[in-house]
Design a protein around this motif. Structure first.
Motif, PDB file in Angstrom:
ATOM      1  N   PRO A   1       0.875  -1.350   0.214  1.00  0.00           N
ATOM      2  CA  PRO A   1      -0.481   0.584   0.674  1.00  0.00           C
ATOM      3  C   PRO A   1       0.935   1.457  -0.144  1.00  0.00           C
ATOM      4  CG  PRO A   1      -0.515  -1.576   1.836  1.00  0.00           C
ATOM      5  CD  PRO A   1       0.553  -1.811   1.000  1.00  0.00           C
ATOM      6  N   ASP A   2       2.025   0.915   0.438  1.00  0.00           N
ATOM      7  CA  ASP A   2       2.559   2.381   0.816  1.00  0.00           C
ATOM      8  C   ASP A   2       3.741   1.946  -0.476  1.00  0.00           C
ATOM      9  OD1 ASP A   2       4.055   0.320   1.919  1.00  0.00           O
ATOM     10  OD2 ASP A   2       4.730   1.607   4.130  1.00  0.00           O
ATOM     11  N   SER A   3       4.112   1.152  -1.410  1.00  0.00           N
ATOM     12  CA  SER A   3       5.217   1.607  -2.350  1.00  0.00           C
ATOM     13  C   SER A   3       6.139   0.631  -1.934  1.00  0.00           C
ATOM     14  CB  SER A   3       5.030   3.306  -2.941  1.00  0.00           C
ATOM     15  OG  SER A   3       5.401   2.083  -3.920  1.00  0.00           O
ATOM     16  N   LEU A   4       7.326   1.614  -2.050  1.00  0.00           N
ATOM     17  CA  LEU A   4       8.640   1.158  -1.189  1.00  0.00           C
ATOM     18  C   LEU A   4       8.806   1.544   0.352  1.00  0.00           C
ATOM     19  CD1 LEU A   4      11.012   1.106  -4.205  1.00  0.00           C
ATOM     20  CD2 LEU A   4       9.527  -0.423  -3.252  1.00  0.00           C
ATOM     21  N   VAL A   5       8.003   2.657   1.289  1.00  0.00           N
ATOM     22  CA  VAL A   5       8.398   3.324   1.810  1.00  0.00           C
ATOM     23  C   VAL A   5       8.836   2.881   3.520  1.00  0.00           C
ATOM     24  CG1 VAL A   5       7.358   4.905   3.699  1.00  0.00           C
ATOM     25  CG2 VAL A   5       6.491   5.501   1.299  1.00  0.00           C
ATOM     26  N   SER A   6       8.026   0.781   3.348  1.00  0.00           N
ATOM     27  CA  SER A   6       8.132  -0.085   4.404  1.00  0.00           C
ATOM     28  C   SER A   6       9.455  -0.608   4.620  1.00  0.00           C
ATOM     29  CB  SER A   6       7.359  -0.550   4.545  1.00  0.00           C
ATOM     30  OG  SER A   6       5.742   0.372   5.215  1.00  0.00           O
ATOM     31  N   PHE A   7      10.294  -0.257   2.748  1.00  0.00           N
ATOM     32  CA  PHE A   7      11.568  -0.706   2.034  1.00  0.00           C
ATOM     33  C   PHE A   7      11.955  -0.165   2.029  1.00  0.00           C
ATOM     34  CE2 PHE A   7       8.194  -4.407   1.349  1.00  0.00           C
ATOM     35  CZ  PHE A   7       8.366  -4.766   2.287  1.00  0.00           C
TER      36      PHE A   7
ATOM     37  N   ALA B   1      15.679  16.753   7.100  1.00  0.00           N
ATOM     38  CA  ALA B   1      15.286  17.358   8.709  1.00  0.00           C
ATOM     39  C   ALA B   1      13.816  16.633   8.683  1.00  0.00           C
ATOM     40  CB  ALA B   1      15.934  19.055   8.756  1.00  0.00           C
ATOM     41  N   ASN B   2      13.401  16.243   7.420  1.00  0.00           N
ATOM     42  CA  ASN B   2      12.307  16.819   7.160  1.00  0.00           C
ATOM     43  C   ASN B   2      11.365  15.157   8.697  1.00  0.00           C
ATOM     44  OD1 ASN B   2       9.250  15.721   6.820  1.00  0.00           O
ATOM     45  ND2 ASN B   2       9.313  16.231   4.831  1.00  0.00           N
ATOM     46  N   PRO B   3      10.602  15.338   9.141  1.00  0.00           N
ATOM     47  CA  PRO B   3      10.722  13.984  10.498  1.00  0.00           C
ATOM     48  C   PRO B   3       9.617  13.448   9.645  1.00  0.00           C
ATOM     49  CG  PRO B   3       9.368  16.108  11.259  1.00  0.00           C
ATOM     50  CD  PRO B   3      10.129  16.854  10.018  1.00  0.00           C
ATOM     51  N   ASN B   4       8.386  13.870   8.469  1.00  0.00           N
ATOM     52  CA  ASN B   4       8.250  13.379   8.166  1.00  0.00           C
ATOM     53  C   ASN B   4       8.528  12.354   7.307  1.00  0.00           C
ATOM     54  OD1 ASN B   4       5.273  14.394   9.426  1.00  0.00           O
ATOM     55  ND2 ASN B   4       5.856  16.015   8.561  1.00  0.00           N
ATOM     56  N   THR B   5      10.032  12.657   6.483  1.00  0.00           N
ATOM     57  CA  THR B   5      10.013  11.859   5.309  1.00  0.00           C
ATOM     58  C   THR B   5      11.474  10.795   5.899  1.00  0.00           C
ATOM     59  OG1 THR B   5      11.939  13.558   4.824  1.00  0.00           O
ATOM     60  CG2 THR B   5       8.760  12.603   3.475  1.00  0.00           C
ATOM     61  N   ILE B   6      12.081  11.427   6.052  1.00  0.00           N
ATOM     62  CA  ILE B   6      14.018  10.812   6.453  1.00  0.00           C
ATOM     63  C   ILE B   6      14.063  11.330   7.666  1.00  0.00           C
ATOM     64  CG2 ILE B   6      14.114   9.827   4.113  1.00  0.00           C
ATOM     65  CD1 ILE B   6      16.858  12.180   3.811  1.00  0.00           C
ATOM     66  N   GLY B   7      13.532  12.116   8.321  1.00  0.00           N
ATOM     67  CA  GLY B   7      14.684  13.260   9.219  1.00  0.00           C
ATOM     68  C   GLY B   7      14.758  12.307  10.909  1.00  0.00           C
TER      69      GLY B   7
ATOM     70  N   LEU C   1       9.300   7.294  -0.439  1.00  0.00           N
ATOM     71  CA  LEU C   1       9.210   8.680   0.541  1.00  0.00           C
ATOM     72  C   LEU C   1       7.570   9.174   0.470  1.00  0.00           C
ATOM     73  CD1 LEU C   1      11.994  11.410  -0.424  1.00  0.00           C
ATOM     74  CD2 LEU C   1      12.038   9.269   1.595  1.00  0.00           C
ATOM     75  N   ASP C   2       7.035   9.312   1.782  1.00  0.00           N
ATOM     76  CA  ASP C   2       5.827   9.520   0.900  1.00  0.00           C
ATOM     77  C   ASP C   2       5.920  11.081   0.711  1.00  0.00           C
ATOM     78  OD1 ASP C   2       2.876   9.474   1.934  1.00  0.00           O
ATOM     79  OD2 ASP C   2       3.314  10.399   4.266  1.00  0.00           O
ATOM     80  N   THR C   3       5.157  10.734  -0.392  1.00  0.00           N
ATOM     81  CA  THR C   3       4.931  12.045  -1.544  1.00  0.00           C
ATOM     82  C   THR C   3       4.219  12.918  -0.702  1.00  0.00           C
ATOM     83  OG1 THR C   3       3.294  10.851  -3.020  1.00  0.00           O
ATOM     84  CG2 THR C   3       5.536  10.969  -3.947  1.00  0.00           C
ATOM     85  N   ASN C   4       3.004  12.955   0.105  1.00  0.00           N
ATOM     86  CA  ASN C   4       2.215  13.846   1.156  1.00  0.00           C
ATOM     87  C   ASN C   4       2.460  14.561   1.406  1.00  0.00           C
ATOM     88  OD1 ASN C   4      -0.452  12.882  -0.595  1.00  0.00           O
ATOM     89  ND2 ASN C   4      -0.379  10.980   0.395  1.00  0.00           N
ATOM     90  N   GLN C   5       3.629  14.124   2.109  1.00  0.00           N
ATOM     91  CA  GLN C   5       4.969  14.435   3.644  1.00  0.00           C
ATOM     92  C   GLN C   5       6.144  15.246   2.725  1.00  0.00           C
ATOM     93  OE1 GLN C   5       3.110  14.654   5.862  1.00  0.00           O
ATOM     94  NE2 GLN C   5       1.286  13.168   6.164  1.00  0.00           N
TER      95      GLN C   5
END
Length: 444
Positions: free
Chosen positions: A178-184, A249-255, A281-285
């Motif tokens: 569901p989240d594409s490759l975000v979990s991996f 530094a984005n805590p919603n992606t790779i921060g 990465l979550d494109t919404n964040q």
């Protein structure tokens, strides 16, 4: 009719239309969905177009909406679309080379020195062999990792590996997660095979085969190969640095990642953003400044005669050389020790400007038809559809039927448009026995 059908420039769009129509019919069948109901025509058409054009956009949750039959159909359509693009591009190049006249034929043959124009069968077999070998290797690595490290049952691991391998090499972008490759995004055994497959599929067979043949002598590469390879490397480095700086530094992606995780996730997202379709990465964040960067990378796309979309790397960097020559006051545009034909410069400018016009028109249409959509989101979705990337901010399901049909049309035009347009322009070359007096209007 016979003359029309034997012309590959015309056969390519017709072939894609036939594949889309067949795929739409199959996906509408009740046993294609998990709820055993007929899929609405618009949803089936959108998904089939997205698969055949190797885009990866979806108005439903791919991981839950479709049955195994439906997912197999999507996989087959993606494979047909990817190989169809490569095959169609091959035939078009051969036809263009034969119909340009002796001087231009020699120029084209110099640009595609790897290929014998008389041995089409051998060339097509090499393309199919490259695709098959890449997908088999990717499937083995992905399936082994899912089975060994994530405790997937062997059959499920094999299916997930095959599905994502086909999507990766063909720059499709559909995912069973569901989240594409975000979990991996911090697992190199999942990300790197997909990145390598996406890059191989996105370079294009002319550049890829010439690099393999003459990798020790890059100075002997054709101009198209130089522009594609060195341009792609430039975009990989520039995009990686820009994306890493914007999202560090984005805590919603790779921060919250450690530095190794940040590097891997950013590299993966940057490598697949030029039409790969996966998102690490979550494109919404994402940060606001990241969206223009991704839009620019998507618009440029991958190599010519590849599974990637966009205006193509060679087109973009050829225009960069044109601008550089003009700023320096040079009479000719040169790349290395080669002078670029004026016709090629005009073709690149035509493809780029028409693509800009289509993206702008599509963005305006999507904003008008969808209440409350922000302009940057509409621009992102339209660029993603036209360049057959497959990334999305939010969900394409939010745009309603008019928006879905608009994106469907853009996916189709973006897939066959640059190839058909470029070939048509090349074949439409005419000689005039007279020239009008020259004038120099004020520019700027």
């Amino acid at each position: 009719m016979r003359r029309f059908l034997r012309h590959p420039v015309r056969l390519v769009p017709l072939g894609f239309l036939a594949a889309i129509a067949l795929g739409t019919g199959l996906l509408m069948l009740p046993w294609a969905t998990s709820e055993s109901r007929y899929t609405p025509f618009t949803e089936a058409l959108f998904t089939a177009t997205s698969a055949v054009s190797v885009t990866g956009l979806s108005v439903v949750d791919t991981s839950t909406y479709w049955t195994t039959f439906g997912l197999i159909m999507i996989t087959v359509l993606t494979q047909v679309g990817g190989l169809g693009i490569l095959t169609g591009a091959t035939l078009v190049i051969l036809v263009v080379a034969r119909q340009l006249g002796l001087r231009n034929r020699l120029l084209v043959q110099a640009e595609t020195a790897e290929f014998g124009f008389g041995d089409v069968r051998r060339l097509l077999l090499r393309i199919a062999g490259l695709a098959l070998a890449s997908e088999v290797l990717m499937t083995a690595i992905l399936a082994g990792r899912l089975w060994w490290a994530y405790d997937y049952p062997f059959g499920r691991a094999l299916w997930y590996g095959l599905f994502h391998a086909v999507q990766g090499f063909n720059n499709g972008g559909f995912s069973l997660w569901p989240d594409s490759l975000v979990s991996f995004s911090r697992d190199p055994w999942i990300c790197l095979p997909l990145v390598i497959g996406t890059i191989l599929g996105g370079l294009g067979f002319p550049a890829l085969f010439e690099v393999v043949r003459a990798w020790r002598r890059p100075t002997t590469w054709a101009v198209a190969t130089k522009l594609t390879v060195w341009g792609s490397l430039t975009l990989l480095v520039a995009g990686f640095v820009g994306l890493l700086a914007a999202e560090w530094a984005n805590p919603n992606t790779i921060g919250g990642y450690d530095w190794q995780g940040k590097l891997l996730a950013t590299f993966t997202q940057n490598a697949v953003v030029r039409t790969g379709g996966f998102n690490a990465l979550d494109t919404n964040q994402l940060e606001e400044e990241t969206y223009p960067l991704l839009i620019a990378l998507m618009f440029i796309g991958g190599g010519s005669a590849s599974t990637a979309g966009g205006i193509k790397v060679s087109t973009f960097f050829l225009l960069a050389f044109v601008i550089w020559a003009e700023l320096r006051g040079e009479p000719d545009v040169t790349v290395g020790r080669s002078r670029i034909a004026t016709a090629s410069q005009r073709q690149a400018l035509t493809v780029a400007l028409l693509s800009v016009a289509l993206v702008v028109a599509g963005t305006v249409a999507l904003i008008v038809m969808t209440e409350g959509v922000r302009y940057y989101r509409a621009l992102f979705e339209v660029t993603s559809a036209f360049t057959t990337t497959g990334l999305s901010v939010g969900s394409p399901d939010d745009y309603g039927t008019p928006g879905h049909l608009t994106l469907t049309l853009l996916m189709y035009i973006g897939r066959i448009g640059p190839l058909t347009l470029g070939s048509a322009i090349a074949l439409n070359t005419r000689r005039r026995l007279y020239r009008y007096p020259e004038e120099q209007p004020i520019v700027g």
